[in-house]
Design a protein around this motif. Structure first.
Motif, PDB file in Angstrom:
ATOM      1  N   LEU A 267       0.830  -1.206   0.000  1.00 42.36           N
ATOM      2  CA  LEU A 267       0.000   0.000   0.000  1.00 42.36           C
ATOM      3  C   LEU A 267       0.864   1.256   0.000  1.00 42.36           C
ATOM      4  CD1 LEU A 267      -1.564   0.461   3.547  1.00 42.36           C
ATOM      5  CD2 LEU A 267       0.534  -0.738   3.036  1.00 42.36           C
ATOM      6  N   LYS A 268       0.252   2.379  -0.314  1.00 48.71           N
ATOM      7  CA  LYS A 268       0.967   3.656  -0.392  1.00 48.71           C
ATOM      8  C   LYS A 268       0.256   4.697   0.462  1.00 48.71           C
ATOM      9  CE  LYS A 268       3.424   1.606  -3.564  1.00 48.71           C
ATOM     10  NZ  LYS A 268       4.738   1.048  -3.203  1.00 48.71           N
ATOM     11  N   ASN A 269      -0.178   4.297   1.638  1.00 51.73           N
ATOM     12  CA  ASN A 269      -0.992   5.223   2.435  1.00 51.73           C
ATOM     13  C   ASN A 269      -0.218   6.440   2.922  1.00 51.73           C
ATOM     14  OD1 ASN A 269       0.449   3.405   4.281  1.00 51.73           O
ATOM     15  ND2 ASN A 269      -0.661   4.492   5.873  1.00 51.73           N
ATOM     16  N   LEU A 270       1.110   6.323   2.995  1.00 51.69           N
ATOM     17  CA  LEU A 270       1.905   7.456   3.490  1.00 51.69           C
ATOM     18  C   LEU A 270       2.317   8.402   2.374  1.00 51.69           C
ATOM     19  CD1 LEU A 270       4.211   5.501   5.965  1.00 51.69           C
ATOM     20  CD2 LEU A 270       2.142   6.779   6.487  1.00 51.69           C
ATOM     21  N   VAL A 271       2.169   7.942   1.150  1.00 54.62           N
ATOM     22  CA  VAL A 271       2.526   8.776  -0.001  1.00 54.62           C
ATOM     23  C   VAL A 271       1.316   9.652  -0.329  1.00 54.62           C
ATOM     24  CG1 VAL A 271       3.245   8.730  -2.411  1.00 54.62           C
ATOM     25  CG2 VAL A 271       3.967   6.910  -0.871  1.00 54.62           C
ATOM     26  N   PRO A 272       1.506  10.959  -0.472  1.00 58.06           N
ATOM     27  CA  PRO A 272       0.347  11.796  -0.814  1.00 58.06           C
ATOM     28  C   PRO A 272      -0.366  11.253  -2.050  1.00 58.06           C
ATOM     29  CG  PRO A 272       2.252  13.159  -0.312  1.00 58.06           C
ATOM     30  CD  PRO A 272       2.742  11.744  -0.335  1.00 58.06           C
ATOM     31  N   ILE A 274      -1.659  11.855  -4.841  1.00 58.89           N
ATOM     32  CA  ILE A 274      -1.782  12.927  -5.829  1.00 58.89           C
ATOM     33  C   ILE A 274      -1.910  12.406  -7.247  1.00 58.89           C
ATOM     34  CG2 ILE A 274      -0.615  14.699  -4.496  1.00 58.89           C
ATOM     35  CD1 ILE A 274       1.989  13.834  -5.757  1.00 58.89           C
ATOM     36  N   GLN A 275      -1.643  11.137  -7.443  1.00 59.53           N
ATOM     37  CA  GLN A 275      -1.780  10.575  -8.784  1.00 59.53           C
ATOM     38  C   GLN A 275      -1.885   9.060  -8.668  1.00 59.53           C
ATOM     39  OE1 GLN A 275       2.057  12.081 -10.179  1.00 59.53           O
ATOM     40  NE2 GLN A 275       2.806   9.991 -10.392  1.00 59.53           N
ATOM     41  N   GLU A 277      -0.938   7.214 -11.649  1.00 60.30           N
ATOM     42  CA  GLU A 277       0.130   6.788 -12.540  1.00 60.30           C
ATOM     43  C   GLU A 277       1.349   6.322 -11.764  1.00 60.30           C
ATOM     44  OE1 GLU A 277      -1.814   9.381 -12.979  1.00 60.30           O
ATOM     45  OE2 GLU A 277      -2.302   9.647 -15.094  1.00 60.30           O
ATOM     46  N   GLN A 278       2.005   5.305 -12.299  1.00 60.55           N
ATOM     47  CA  GLN A 278       3.253   4.780 -11.736  1.00 60.55           C
ATOM     48  C   GLN A 278       3.080   4.202 -10.323  1.00 60.55           C
ATOM     49  OE1 GLN A 278       6.463   7.591 -12.519  1.00 60.55           O
ATOM     50  NE2 GLN A 278       7.973   6.155 -11.723  1.00 60.55           N
ATOM     51  N   GLY A 279       1.925   3.596 -10.087  1.00 61.13           N
ATOM     52  CA  GLY A 279       1.716   2.866  -8.840  1.00 61.13           C
ATOM     53  C   GLY A 279       1.739   3.710  -7.591  1.00 61.13           C
ATOM     54  N   TRP A 280       1.160   4.920  -7.678  1.00 60.86           N
ATOM     55  CA  TRP A 280       1.223   5.825  -6.521  1.00 60.86           C
ATOM     56  C   TRP A 280       0.145   5.581  -5.483  1.00 60.86           C
ATOM     57  CZ3 TRP A 280       3.995  10.537  -5.115  1.00 60.86           C
ATOM     58  CH2 TRP A 280       5.254  10.590  -5.724  1.00 60.86           C
ATOM     59  N   THR A 283      -0.053  -1.089  -4.996  1.00 53.64           N
ATOM     60  CA  THR A 283       0.511  -2.103  -5.882  1.00 53.64           C
ATOM     61  C   THR A 283       0.228  -3.470  -5.250  1.00 53.64           C
ATOM     62  OG1 THR A 283       2.655  -1.864  -4.793  1.00 53.64           O
ATOM     63  CG2 THR A 283       2.333  -0.625  -6.837  1.00 53.64           C
ATOM     64  N   ASN A 359       9.240  -2.754  -5.605  1.00 51.16           N
ATOM     65  CA  ASN A 359       8.428  -1.634  -6.101  1.00 51.16           C
ATOM     66  C   ASN A 359       8.446  -1.552  -7.623  1.00 51.16           C
ATOM     67  OD1 ASN A 359       7.540  -0.520  -3.643  1.00 51.16           O
ATOM     68  ND2 ASN A 359       9.545   0.411  -3.328  1.00 51.16           N
TER      69      ASN A 359
END
Lengths: 687, 481, 406
Positions: A267-272, A274-275, A277-280, A283, A359
């Motif tokens: 998961l990407k819960n800490l990444v803003p 904002i998009q 694209e590119q698995g933001w 994954t 990643n």
């Protein structure tokens, strides 16, 4: 005569005109009010048919499906035993003739089935009944019931078949049940929300995969546990941590003994957010656990740069240990993994390279042999004993797909004889579980709301700016009647919640069309109920401590006899049946990174299963809400309470069940108190 | 009115309706199963200076039914001096193309009603336009020449409603850009070549129709030139022609897969003599291609069998004409209509965040790792827009003037360049954008960490405009979902 | 903000007083016991005590074994301090867990395994580095640590911490912890806590809902469906896990300084430890110790028995033998024979003192045997025994002793 006719015609037209225009305007206003959007078509069915609950129309419109979830195959491969999660039955299938031989009634919301080696006994875990049914497969009768912990899910038999290991998915333990005495010998602490487990071919190791991340400080990287049990000592031997991953639904050992494979989401819960694209945002992939001494934990993706294979659920490995099949339940495919290529890759790679691969969206082309399309929502997998066929439980199709493991083609489907008609709610459930309506299929509603609840993670939703407005995922169980939605309460209806803004900020692709939106709303409003609160309130009769806690919840005076202002009383903002006043409150929980707004008061039903708490998930436990995050008695008056007062209050809060138990009437003792604050009408509206 | 009269009247109306319906269906039928192709006079067949795109003077659009005998073709643009680059609407009822009424007119985008065979002008600029394509939501995208501001001749992409209203520029970098196709996921695929400060390689970029999230999609080997006409199949295969770097400048049919375009190239015709100029998937096995078997022959329409790699002539070019850019007159699946709400054109800025500038796919000359950078420099068209120290974890967070092209390079403590400039980037009003590293592997997803930079305020770029535009507007009340 | 426990300040006050007392009474490696001097008689000895003194000679070990009879006698003591790898010199508790030994110190948890020490601290996830109590669940093998900052479960490498802020734990200051099946009982500064590991529910027992004088509890033990709590000022509280009923045992004479009637009950209302095995409940206080067989109470003092000191920090029963940790050394007893261990003031050698009878009489004297090795410090705080091995936690390191065979 002719003139008269013309006059009548003129009058009729005038009446139509006079009535029609205002009627249309009124209906438009009505629909706008109900849907909280201005563009929903004037379709009466949307609300007056599809989202009806507990009435004649609802019974007429809706139906109960089987929803096959997990399955087992007999040692001779002749029979399939399929757990029907919604139908509460174990379906017995002749795998040759594809005939449904029997549907054995089991407990509520069954999860898994295992067979003994002789194939004459089956054990079915009833997740919403806290027990296991032992079934004689000769007579096809339930012959015994074994008590477990809370939410029994995956099971394995010890090699000597003297013990049954069961994961208690809500209790976060593994029950060890002695089959001779039919008694639970012990419970071993597992990870957070464990569901799957597997036993090594030597029988000495048991891996338990868990879905939720372990409690951690806010904004700290997440990790999820794979519990390793020494089956000879019946003790937890090790706890393997998967960093940056969660939702490890299932795990399987390779017969070659060198590794085990678990499904997972990175998961990407800490990444803003904002998009996409590119698995933001999300994954998906699998974890490799090397079983040898100092075995590594390696994570690899099944995704591709512009295509994602969301919500991996089950994994099985061919008897030769060369291929793994992983069901991507969010995008309706089975990924075929060449394990020899995986072995080669990880053998040749340095730790730094493996970290990068975890990643890397392109690496999957090295080991994914094929992606086999399936019907809606493929869940449980099982291989025939000879490994020639893969059986896939297509949960939202009520059928089993049969895949040839050599040609990797679907040979046939076995229909489980469920309802033939597809209701609006069922369509909605398919949409809910499918990621096809998100950009590049990266995630679906289910991904962050597993089991239509929540994933226990706070996300940086970054509606505006970045690193701000971290929000704790909220449950979707039984939320239809308690608008507004989202912590900021911006959406007054589910129609709006899942409309244009949803596609702009979350799915980032074309919004649902109105038919799809109606279906989704129908499912969310009518199709999601809370599980019974068996752990803390199985019968509705409160324990003494819970009653004391209830008194604290409904108290109007402090321990010192001082009057508590209504707004500082628990029951005023959290009145039954949903234990929310459906209004905005500021309980002093705003942080510097939050926009300065009050939050929608959350409901408290089945609260015990939805940690962490508060809008950004900062409170890991209920106690912390008041001991740590309630400066200046902003979240109710609690500073006068003793520790045992707080313990009683927490026990009461944990006992709160689904709203339907409180809809008609709460209790003689407190009904008047509620009416006193809320006028009769308001109180009726709350219900 | 007596019964007889009314019965006759009813029959009359029914007859009129039936005739009407049959006429309509006939005219619809007329273009069904046909192809429309550009017929280019041999003498006018030359590619533009970048050898990428082509607006051929004197060309016309022909409707052809390949099943019928030669001579059945119809000239759809008799009243045009030139007409090229046909694109069919999703319902196959309309046709976009570029044309000029008379020799000296700038090329503009036109739309033809295929039923009435009537054309109307969609764009009306002093500059030439080309490569139009339909966008969902009654819009189109096209490439337009831009005035030379000292960077050399450039082309930007624009979108607008089909009625000519709501014109929006969506690319802002000093590149020559052409529309290749609209991907099924809703993004525009464009062929792009940097022209400033120096000429760059040709790349395909994917971009959202609102001009956000431009990212590399495909890049051939150095010197190769991908064709501007691209077709994506229902199975995610993307076909186009590509000119190799050999002396013969041979053009082949290649495909890439939408799921992993940077690493899935397949060349179908490297062993076939002759050049292919356009490709159109006709079925799962066959492609309709514009093919020139040898230098002394014209380009005709052929069918190419993917399995046995055989080429079969369908419509010979003859001696006077080439036939290129065929399109099927058949409805096809509309791409996703991506939301545009993310933009807020009243915002003067956008945000960009990078997780770690030291994460890069580049290595030193001898393969050694690159020294650690501690700052970035944001470069504008003609000047530096500011040097910004990055956080300990290598992250930065910038608020950049919207639609301003810039590049980023990394520096060490002494402002020595560590990694040279990136490609040109621009941020649309209110766009939020992220990158994992600098010159990073484009297939790398971000690590799940909170970059230190986003815990604070963004640095406004250009730095000398700090707070002059707005006061912390980024952090006003926002939607958390 | 919620106030954790209104009784905490008082509890902490008492804790500090207690620690002060402890410190004064011997938290220094140099402050050695001088109570029994070879050649001199005890205060309680008769004047003809000369004859009663026996100094081991010849086959020393054989004499000691002969004198001790059924009682296990330990020797060949080895000492471990900070310089040997122990997290800190102040060791509060010790627990033998199969092949490893767990020692709670003021600097974290020390784990002795395969001849090496490994330290775990708050950085690893332990609630507090001051670890006062350790128990290991027989069912799961999970280790429970009672610390000065909460209760920590150490399970296969994972530390889960329960505090009064994040759970239903009564109070963060935990003096004693015991696993009773699925229940984990803790004696805390804010009452006795019962944590049901199956339901994740907590119960707190204090003066409001149990027969206690105040919430401060100092020891807890379990056995035969009963829980016994050493309650500061409340004597011993017995909780029947079946009936959920309490009963209390307090000092019948209620005298702080003297025991008016011998063997009439708990020697003092301020109890410091309880331990139960083989049907016998043992009670430690700062004023003497008790043995209770379910019907009769027996009281033992330093002046009338082989007990080294009335000041008892802790007790642990293993089988028929009770081990009392006193400020003057370690006393062990099986109801008939006392065997005590004391270090010499000047060197690492010490003495074993055997009293062949529950109480001293004219005929029953303390016999003293010099031994070449002894416990590392006489201020003993914790003890555990497994098979032929004994570990003793003291105010200056831990000691491992071996059971003497011949």
């Amino acid at each position: 005569m002719k003139k008269k006719g013309l006059i009548y015609l003129f009058i009729a037209l005038a009446v139509i005109l006079l009535l029609g225009v205002p009627a249309h305007r009124m209906s438009r206003e009505h629909v706008n009010y109900i849907t909280a959007v201005e563009d929903h078509p004037l379709n009466c069915f949307s609300c007056h048919l599809y989202i009806q609950k507990d009435n004649f129309l609802a019974k007429l419109v809706n139906t109960t499906y089987l929803s096959p979830f997990n399955l087992a195959v007999s040692p001779d491969g002749g029979k399939l035993y399929i757990v029907a999660q919604e139908g509460d039955v174990l379906v017995v299938i002749d795998s040759q003739s594809d005939q449904v031989l029997d549907k054995i009634p089991v407990g509520k919301h069954p999860h898994s089935v295992v067979l003994n080696h002789a194939g004459n006994t089956a054990f079915v875990s009833n997740q919403w009944e806290d027990n296991i049914y032992e079934i004689d497969l000769n007579s096809l009768n339930v012959i015994d019931t074994l008590k477990t912990g809370s939410g029994p899910a995956g099971m394995v038999l010890s090699k000597d078949e003297k013990f049954l290991y069961v994961v208690n998915s809500f209790g976060n333990e593994v029950s060890v049940i002695e089959l001779d005495s039919k008694t639970e010998k012990k419970r071993l602490v597992a990870g957070n929300n464990p569901t799957g487990l597997a036993i090594s071919h030597s029988g000495d190791l048991i891996y338990v995969s868990s879905r939720r991340v372990l409690p951690r400080p806010a904004r700290a990287p997440v990790k999820t546990e794979m519990t390793v049990i020494d089956a000879t000592k019946q003790r937890v031997k090790e706890r393997k941590m998967f960093k940056h991953a969660y939702m490890m639904e299932n795990v399987e050992f390779a017969s070659t003994g060198d590794l085990a494979v678990a499904t997972l989401i990175r998961l990407k819960n800490l990444v803003p957010s904002i998009q996409v694209e590119q698995g933001w945002m999300m994954t998906h992939g699998f974890g490799i656990i090397e079983t040898g001494e100092d075995g590594r934990i390696i994570q690899l993706l099944t995704d591709e740069p512009n295509s994602y294979y969301s919500d991996p659920f089950d994994v099985v490995i061919t008897p030769d240990g060369e291929k793994a099949f992983i069901s991507s339940s969010g995008i309706d495919v089975i990924n075929v993994i060449d394990l020899n290529k995986v072995r080669k890759l990880i053998a040749e790679s340095t730790p730094e390279e493996l970290k990068t691969y975890s990643n890397h969206l392109g690496i999957s082309s090295r080991y994914v042999l094929k992606r086999i399309p399936t019907g809606a929502n493929p869940k449980g997998l099982v291989l025939s004993p000879d490994g020639k066929y893969l059986y896939v439980a297509e949960r939202l199709e009520d059928r089993i797909a049969v895949i040839n493991t050599k040609t990797l083609e679907t040979e046939k489907h076995i229909d489980l004889d469920g309802p033939s008609r597809i209701t609006m709610a069922r369509k909605g459930r398919r949409l809910f579980n499918n990621s096809g309506r998100t950009f590049q299929n990266q995630y679906g509603c289910y991904t962050c709301h597993p089991d239509a609840a929540e994933d226990g993670v706070a996300y940086n939703m970054a509606g505006v700016g970045m690193g701000r407005n971290v929000t704790n995922t909220q449950t979707l169980r039984d939320v239809g009647d308690i608008p507004p939605f989202k912590w900021n309460g911006h959406n007054q209806s589910v129609y709006k919640q899942d409309g244009m803004r949803f596609s702009t900020y979350l799915t980032r692709t074309e919004p649902y069309n109105y038919d799809e939106l109606d279906a989704l709303v129908s499912y969310i409003v009518t199709g999601i109920i809370n599980p019974p609160n068996l752990a803390y309130n199985p019968t509705g009769e409160l324990t003494e401590a819970q009653k004391r806690g209830e008194k604290v919840f409904f108290r109007t005076h402090t321990n010192c006899g001082k009057d508590i202002k209504p707004k500082d009383r628990c029951y005023v903002c959290h009145p039954p049946p949903d234990f929310t006043n459906k209004n905005f409150e500021n309980v002093g929980s705003l942080s510097e990174s939050d926009d300065s707004i009050p939050f929608d008061t959350p409901q408290l039903n089945n609260l015990s299963s939805s940690s962490p708490f508060l809008h950004d998930g900062r409170a890991k436990t209920l106690e912390e809400i008041w001991t740590t995050y309630d400066p200046g008695d902003r979240h109710g008056i609690t500073s006068d309470m003793t520790k045992d007062d707080l313990n009683d209050l927490v026990k009461f809060l944990r006992s709160i069940r689904d709203a339907r138990y409180y809809t008609k009437y709460y209790s003689e003792e407190y009904e008047e108190l509620l009416k006193e604050y809320y006028s009769n009408n308001e109180y009726r509206n709350l219900k | 009115m007596n019964n007889k009269k009314s019965i006759i009247l009813t029959f009359f109306f029914i007859a009129v309706i039936i005739i009407g319906i049959s006429l309509v269906s006939c005219t619809n039928q007329s273009s069904k199963g046909m192809i429309i192709v550009a017929r280019v006079p041999v003498d006018n067949f030359s590619f533009n200076e970048e050898n990428i795109c082509h607006n051929f003077p004197g060309a016309c659009l022909m409707a052809i039914n390949l099943a019928e005998s030669a001579g059945s073709e119809i000239n759809l643009t008799p009243d045009f001096y030139s007409a090229c680059f046909p694109q069919i609407s999703y319902d196959a009822k309309h046709l976009l193309f570029t044309g000029q009424k008379s020799k000296n007119d700038p090329w503009q985008v036109w739309e033809m009603d295929l039923k009435k065979k009537k054309s109307r002008k969609v764009t009306d600029f002093e500059e030439s336009c080309c490569t139009p394509d339909y966008l969902p939501g009654e819009r189109l995208v096209f490439s337009r020449e831009m005035p030379d501001t000292g960077t050399g001749p450039s082309r930007a992409l624009f979108t607008m409603n089909l009625d000519g209203s709501n014109l929006q520029q969506i690319t802002f970098h000093p590149h020559i850009n052409y529309v290749q196709t609209i991907l099924r996921d809703g993004r525009i695929l464009m062929l792009s070549k940097q022209i400033f400060p120096k000429k760059g390689e040709i790349k395909s970029l994917a971009i959202r129709p609102n001009g956000t999230k431009a990212e590399i999609f495909y890049k051939g080997i150095k010197g190769s030139i991908a064709g501007v006409r691209v077709r994506e199949t229902g199975k995610g295969l993307i076909y186009f022609t590509e000119q190799d770097t050999g002396k013969l400048k041979k053009r082949d049919i290649v495909s890439i897969h939408q799921n992993r375009p940077l690493h899935t190239k397949v060349n179908y015709t490297k062993d076939i003599a002759g050049s292919f100029y356009s490709v159109l998937p006709a079925s799962s096995k066959e492609l309709l291609v514009s093919f020139c078997p040898s230098g002394d022959q014209t380009i005709g329409l052929y069918t190419f069998n993917i399995d046995d790699k055989s080429v079969k002539e369908s419509l010979p070019g003859g001696s006077k004409y080439h036939f290129i850019d065929p399109v099927l007159v058949e409805p096809y699946e509309r791409p996703r209509n991506l939301p545009i709400m993310e933009l807020n054109l009243s915002y003067p800025t956008g945000l960009i965040m990078c997780q770690d500038i030291n994460l890069t796919a580049l290595t030193g000359n001898n393969g050694e790792s690159i020294p650690k950078a501690t700052k970035i420099e944001v470069l504008g068209m003609n000047k530096s827009l500011g040097i910004v120290p990055v956080e300990e974890d290598g992250s930065f967070f910038l608020k950049v003037i919207a639609d301003l092209p810039f590049r980023i390079r990394t520096l060490d403590e002494n402002n020595k360049v560590i990694v040279s400039s990136s490609d040109w980037i621009w941020i649309r009003p209110f766009e939020r954008r992220g990158c994992v590293g600098c010159h990073e592997d484009h297939e790398l997803a971000p690590e799940n960490i909170v970059p230190l930079a986003v815990n604070g305020w963004p640095v406004l770029i250009p730095v000398d405009t700090i707070n002059s535009l707005e006061k912390r507007k980024t952090f006003e009340l926002g939607d958390m979902h | 903000m919620f106030r954790p426990n209104r009784n905490l300040p008082k509890a902490i006050k008492v804790l500090f007083i207690s620690i002060l007392v402890i410190s004064i009474s011997g938290f220094s490696p140099n402050n050695q016991n001088t109570k029994i001097i070879p050649g001199e008689r005890h205060d309680n000895q008769t004047t003809d005590g000369e004859n009663s003194r026996v100094i081991g000679s010849g086959n020393n070990i054989a004499d000691i074994k002969k004198e001790a009879g059924e009682m296990p006698v330990y020797g060949n003591w080895k000492t471990f301090t900070k310089k040997d790898g122990l997290p800190a010199n102040k060791a509060y508790c010790v627990r033998i867990d199969g092949d490893r030994v767990l020692v709670g110190t003021s600097g974290g948890l020390g784990v002795y395994e395969n001849g090496e020490w490994r330290t775990y601290t708050v950085e690893d996830g332990i609630a507090h580095n001051g670890i006062l109590a350790i128990d290991v669940s027989e069912l799961t093998g999970d280790v429970w640590l009672g610390t000065l900052g909460g209760l920590t479960r150490w399970s296969a490498g994972r530390f889960d911490t329960f505090t009064q802020l994040n759970s239903g734990l009564a109070n963060n200051v935990i003096y004693s912890v015991i696993c009773d099946g699925k229940h984990v009982w803790s004696a805390t500064g804010g009452g006795a806590g019962d944590y049901n590991t199956y339901t994740d529910e907590w119960e707190i027992y204090m003066e409001r809902n149990a027969p206690m004088h105040e919430p401060w509890t100092y020891g807890v033990c379990a056995g035969d469906d009963k829980i016994w709590i050493a309650a500061w000022g409340g004597g011993v509280i017995e909780f029947n896990t079946k009936t959920k009923k309490f009963r209390d045992y307090i000092d019948p004479d209620s005298q702080m300084e003297l025991d008016v009637f011998p063997d009439d009950g708990v020697v003092h209302d301020i109890t410091t430890g309880v331990s139960y095995d083989e049907g016998i409940l043992w009670v430690a206080t700062y004023f003497g110790v008790n043995r209770y067989d379910g019907a009769h109470w027996n009281t033992y003092f330093d002046h009338d028995s082989g007990l080294l000191s009335n000041f008892n920090n802790f007790c642990r029963a293993v089988g028929p033998v009770i081990y009392f940790c006193t400020d003057l050394g370690l006393s062990t007893f099986n109801g008939n024979t006392w065997v005590s261990y004391q270090r010499n003031e000047s060197n690492a050698s010490g003495k074993v003192m055997i009293t062949n009878g529950p109480k001293l009489t004219d005929d029953i004297k303390i016999r003293e045997f010099p031994v070449p090795t002894s416990i590392c410090h006489n201020f003993t705080i914790g003890v555990d025994v497994q098979d032929d091995e004994i570990w003793v936690a003291t105010s200056y390191g831990v000691s491992r002793g071996e059971r003497l065979k011949k």
